[in-house]
Design a protein around this motif. Structure first.
Motif, PDB file in Angstrom:
ATOM      1  N   LEU A 188     -13.199   8.755  20.513  1.00  0.00           N
ATOM      2  CA  LEU A 188     -14.384   8.801  21.351  1.00  0.00           C
ATOM      3  C   LEU A 188     -13.969   8.992  22.795  1.00  0.00           C
ATOM      4  O   LEU A 188     -13.017   8.352  23.260  1.00  0.00           O
ATOM      5  CB  LEU A 188     -15.198   7.501  21.242  1.00  0.00           C
ATOM      6  N   SER A 189     -14.683   9.867  23.487  1.00  0.00           N
ATOM      7  CA  SER A 189     -14.442  10.061  24.917  1.00  0.00           C
ATOM      8  C   SER A 189     -15.656  10.745  25.521  1.00  0.00           C
ATOM      9  O   SER A 189     -16.396  11.410  24.804  1.00  0.00           O
ATOM     10  CB  SER A 189     -13.167  10.875  25.163  1.00  0.00           C
ATOM     11  N   PRO A 190     -15.889  10.563  26.815  1.00  0.00           N
ATOM     12  CA  PRO A 190     -15.175   9.659  27.715  1.00  0.00           C
ATOM     13  C   PRO A 190     -15.555   8.207  27.429  1.00  0.00           C
ATOM     14  O   PRO A 190     -16.463   7.936  26.651  1.00  0.00           O
ATOM     15  CB  PRO A 190     -15.653  10.084  29.100  1.00  0.00           C
ATOM     16  N   LEU A 191     -14.850   7.302  28.082  1.00  0.00           N
ATOM     17  CA  LEU A 191     -15.144   5.883  27.934  1.00  0.00           C
ATOM     18  C   LEU A 191     -16.457   5.518  28.618  1.00  0.00           C
ATOM     19  O   LEU A 191     -16.825   6.127  29.632  1.00  0.00           O
ATOM     20  CB  LEU A 191     -14.026   5.045  28.557  1.00  0.00           C
ATOM     21  N   ALA A 192     -17.129   4.520  28.087  1.00  0.00           N
ATOM     22  CA  ALA A 192     -18.298   3.942  28.764  1.00  0.00           C
ATOM     23  C   ALA A 192     -17.812   3.196  30.005  1.00  0.00           C
ATOM     24  O   ALA A 192     -16.639   2.806  30.083  1.00  0.00           O
ATOM     25  CB  ALA A 192     -19.018   2.982  27.817  1.00  0.00           C
ATOM     26  N   PRO A 193     -18.690   2.969  30.983  1.00  0.00           N
ATOM     27  CA  PRO A 193     -18.273   2.244  32.193  1.00  0.00           C
ATOM     28  C   PRO A 193     -17.696   0.854  31.901  1.00  0.00           C
ATOM     29  O   PRO A 193     -16.816   0.389  32.600  1.00  0.00           O
ATOM     30  CB  PRO A 193     -19.554   2.128  33.014  1.00  0.00           C
ATOM     31  N   ARG A 194     -18.221   0.199  30.846  1.00  0.00           N
ATOM     32  CA  ARG A 194     -17.712  -1.096  30.385  1.00  0.00           C
ATOM     33  C   ARG A 194     -17.772  -1.102  28.864  1.00  0.00           C
ATOM     34  O   ARG A 194     -18.688  -0.507  28.285  1.00  0.00           O
ATOM     35  CB  ARG A 194     -18.565  -2.242  30.939  1.00  0.00           C
ATOM     36  N   PRO A 195     -16.832  -1.787  28.187  1.00  0.00           N
ATOM     37  CA  PRO A 195     -16.808  -1.762  26.716  1.00  0.00           C
ATOM     38  C   PRO A 195     -18.133  -2.144  26.055  1.00  0.00           C
ATOM     39  O   PRO A 195     -18.523  -1.526  25.068  1.00  0.00           O
ATOM     40  CB  PRO A 195     -15.705  -2.763  26.371  1.00  0.00           C
ATOM     41  N   GLU A 196     -18.834  -3.124  26.602  1.00  0.00           N
ATOM     42  CA  GLU A 196     -20.078  -3.581  25.963  1.00  0.00           C
ATOM     43  C   GLU A 196     -21.197  -2.537  26.038  1.00  0.00           C
ATOM     44  O   GLU A 196     -22.208  -2.649  25.354  1.00  0.00           O
ATOM     45  CB  GLU A 196     -20.542  -4.924  26.543  1.00  0.00           C
ATOM     46  N   LEU A 197     -21.031  -1.493  26.859  1.00  0.00           N
ATOM     47  CA  LEU A 197     -22.029  -0.430  26.964  1.00  0.00           C
ATOM     48  C   LEU A 197     -21.735   0.747  26.033  1.00  0.00           C
ATOM     49  O   LEU A 197     -22.512   1.691  25.956  1.00  0.00           O
ATOM     50  CB  LEU A 197     -22.093   0.090  28.411  1.00  0.00           C
ATOM     51  N   GLY A 198     -20.626   0.682  25.312  1.00  0.00           N
ATOM     52  CA  GLY A 198     -20.172   1.810  24.512  1.00  0.00           C
ATOM     53  C   GLY A 198     -20.930   2.059  23.225  1.00  0.00           C
ATOM     54  O   GLY A 198     -20.966   3.178  22.737  1.00  0.00           O
ATOM     55  N   HIS A 199     -21.520   1.015  22.636  1.00  0.00           N
ATOM     56  CA  HIS A 199     -22.255   1.135  21.376  1.00  0.00           C
ATOM     57  C   HIS A 199     -23.634   0.514  21.534  1.00  0.00           C
ATOM     58  O   HIS A 199     -23.763  -0.562  22.097  1.00  0.00           O
ATOM     59  CB  HIS A 199     -21.553   0.360  20.248  1.00  0.00           C
ATOM     60  N   ILE A 200     -24.638   1.178  20.981  1.00  0.00           N
ATOM     61  CA  ILE A 200     -25.979   0.602  20.866  1.00  0.00           C
ATOM     62  C   ILE A 200     -26.310   0.591  19.381  1.00  0.00           C
ATOM     63  O   ILE A 200     -26.345   1.641  18.730  1.00  0.00           O
ATOM     64  CB  ILE A 200     -27.027   1.422  21.646  1.00  0.00           C
ATOM     65  N   ASP A 201     -26.500  -0.601  18.828  1.00  0.00           N
ATOM     66  CA  ASP A 201     -26.848  -0.732  17.420  1.00  0.00           C
ATOM     67  C   ASP A 201     -28.320  -0.385  17.226  1.00  0.00           C
ATOM     68  O   ASP A 201     -29.186  -0.920  17.918  1.00  0.00           O
ATOM     69  CB  ASP A 201     -26.575  -2.149  16.925  1.00  0.00           C
ATOM     70  N   THR A 202     -28.608   0.514  16.277  1.00  0.00           N
ATOM     71  CA  THR A 202     -29.984   0.873  15.934  1.00  0.00           C
ATOM     72  C   THR A 202     -30.343   0.365  14.541  1.00  0.00           C
ATOM     73  O   THR A 202     -31.444   0.581  14.069  1.00  0.00           O
ATOM     74  CB  THR A 202     -30.172   2.404  16.015  1.00  0.00           C
ATOM     75  N   GLU A 203     -29.391  -0.303  13.919  1.00  0.00           N
ATOM     76  CA  GLU A 203     -29.555  -0.961  12.626  1.00  0.00           C
ATOM     77  C   GLU A 203     -28.824  -2.297  12.737  1.00  0.00           C
ATOM     78  O   GLU A 203     -27.789  -2.385  13.399  1.00  0.00           O
ATOM     79  CB  GLU A 203     -28.933  -0.097  11.524  1.00  0.00           C
ATOM     80  N   GLN A 204     -29.343  -3.319  12.099  1.00  0.00           N
ATOM     81  CA  GLN A 204     -28.716  -4.641  12.160  1.00  0.00           C
ATOM     82  C   GLN A 204     -27.278  -4.556  11.659  1.00  0.00           C
ATOM     83  O   GLN A 204     -27.037  -4.092  10.547  1.00  0.00           O
ATOM     84  CB  GLN A 204     -29.506  -5.634  11.305  1.00  0.00           C
TER      85      GLN A 204
END
Length: 141
Positions: free
Chosen positions: A110-126
Motif C-alpha cells: 500500500l502506498s502512499p502512507l496515511a498521515p498517521r497509522p490510525e487513518l490508514g483503514h476505515i472499516d465498513t464491515e464489523q
C-alpha cells in the motif's frame, strides 16, 4: 544501494487478525523505517475472508501467489487465481475471500502512507476479531 539491507521474515512479525486471515506487515515504517508505503503477506484458509474496509490515502496492490480468491470492489466481484495481480484504488471498499479448497496466499503493498497509522483503514464491515492482534505500521511520517 545507499543503505543497509533490511530483511524481514514473515514469521518474525506479529499477525494482524483483526479483519480476518493472517496478515503479516513485513516492510513498514515500524519494521524497516521506510517512508513511502508498507507491504507484506496474507494467508487465508478456505472460506476465510478479510472484512470490508477502505484506504482513504493509499492504493493497494495485491498479487496472488497461491489459491483462488474473490475480491469485491465497491460490490463488484473480481475472481483471482495464482499469478493474478489487482489494483485497489484509493477510497474503494474491498473485501477478500478465499473461494478455493486450499489455503490462499497473496502479497500486498500500500502506498502512499496515511498521515498517521490510525487513518490508514476505515472499516465498513464489523471486524471479525476486534480484540485480536492489530499491529499498525508505526513510525514517523
Amino acid at each position: 544501494m545507499t543503505g543497509p539491507v533490511v530483511k524481514v521474515a514473515a514469521a518474525a512479525v506479529e499477525a494482524n487478525t483483526k479483519r480476518g486471515g493472517d496478515i503479516r506487515v513485513t516492510l513498514s515504517p515500524k519494521t524497516v523505517g521506510c517512508s513511502s508505503g508498507f507491504g507484506g503477506r496474507l494467508t487465508l484458509a478456505p472460506g476465510e475472508y478479510v472484512t470490508e474496509h477502505l484506504h482513504p490515502y493509499s492504493e493497494e496492490f495485491l498479487h496472488v501467489v497461491r489459491g483462488r480468491l474473490e475480491m469485491t470492489l465497491d460490490d463488484e466481484p473480481v475472481q483471482l487465481t495464482s499469478g493474478d495481480s489487482l489494483l485497489v484504488p484509493i477510497g474503494v471498499r474491498h473485501r477478500l475471500v478465499n473461494t478455493g479448497t486450499v489455503p490462499a496466499e497473496a502479497v500486498f503493498h500500500l502506498s502512499p502512507l496515511a498521515p498517521r497509522p490510525e487513518l490508514g483503514h476505515i472499516d465498513t464491515e464489523q471486524p471479525l476479531n476486534a480484540g485480536a492482534g492489530n499491529p499498525d505500521v508505526g513510525g514517523a511520517r
